[in-house]
Design an enzyme around this catalytic site. Structure first.
Site, mmCIF file in Angstrom:
data_model
loop_
_atom_site.group_PDB
_atom_site.id
_atom_site.type_symbol
_atom_site.label_atom_id
_atom_site.label_comp_id
_atom_site.label_asym_id
_atom_site.label_seq_id
_atom_site.Cartn_x
_atom_site.Cartn_y
_atom_site.Cartn_z
ATOM 1 N N HIS A 213 -46.127 70.308 -66.627
ATOM 2 C CA HIS A 213 -47.490 70.821 -66.810
ATOM 3 C C HIS A 213 -48.073 71.281 -65.471
ATOM 4 O O HIS A 213 -48.629 72.380 -65.362
ATOM 5 C CB HIS A 213 -48.347 69.710 -67.436
ATOM 6 C CG HIS A 213 -49.787 70.041 -67.605
ATOM 7 N ND1 HIS A 213 -50.377 70.159 -68.843
ATOM 8 C CD2 HIS A 213 -50.781 70.265 -66.707
ATOM 9 C CE1 HIS A 213 -51.666 70.459 -68.684
ATOM 10 N NE2 HIS A 213 -51.932 70.512 -67.393
ATOM 11 N N GLU A 214 -47.924 70.444 -64.451
ATOM 12 C CA GLU A 214 -48.499 70.782 -63.140
ATOM 13 C C GLU A 214 -47.756 71.948 -62.485
ATOM 14 O O GLU A 214 -48.380 72.802 -61.852
ATOM 15 C CB GLU A 214 -48.526 69.553 -62.223
ATOM 16 C CG GLU A 214 -49.337 68.374 -62.749
ATOM 17 C CD GLU A 214 -50.741 68.710 -63.215
ATOM 18 O OE1 GLU A 214 -51.346 69.675 -62.701
ATOM 19 O OE2 GLU A 214 -51.248 68.016 -64.121
#
Length: 153
Positions: free
Chosen positions: A129-130
């Site tokens: 996600h990051e």
């Protein structure tokens, strides 16, 4: 220092972040502020573009211990899991996203050493996600249809 989290619509969230060339005091201070901001916001991860810095830096909360990864790069992915995700930059929204169950990635630590890491489960999801944030990708760009079967009216 708690930083303002940029929200959907801010152009910095849609551009590819720049590689960190030198890990200096400015970068270390940014990491400290990102960790403080992540904790204050009850997040499990945060990417530098989310606080207005177009740099390839992420922080994740791993077993109550925040870790910074500089210039992270996912090398291998295995398995696939569909689960709901939220995002501090897209408040109040949770969408289903398919992610790899296990990943191998490399990143630099705050001393500039490049290391390889293995992650699985929630940690693997948070890192993916990051890293998406570093590529200008938001959860709404990754969302999958909740059902592939629709009743025809």
């Amino acid at each position: 220092m708690i930083m303002e989290i940029r929200k959907i619509g801010d152009p910095i969230l849609k551009i590819k972040a720049k590689k960190v060339e030198k890990i200096d005091e400015k970068v270390k201070n940014l990491v400290r502020d990102m960790i403080e901001t992540m904790k204050f916001s009850n997040g499990v991860g945060l990417a530098a573009p989310q606080v207005g810095e177009s740099l390839r830096i992420i922080v994740v909360d791993y077993e109550e211990n925040p870790i910074a990864f500089i210039n992270p790069e996912i090398l291998e992915m295995d398995g696939e899991v569909l689960d709901y995700e939220g995002c501090l930059s897209v408040p109040g929204v949770e969408v289903p996203i398919k992610r790899a169950e296990r990943i191998i990635f490399k990143a630099q630590d705050l001393q500039g050493r490049t290391k390889r890491y293995k992650a699985k489960g929630l940690l693997a999801r948070v890192i993916q996600h990051e890293v998406d944030h570093l590529e200008g990708i938001l959860i709404l760009d990754r969302a999958v249809e909740e059902s592939t079967l629709a009743e025809e009216k």
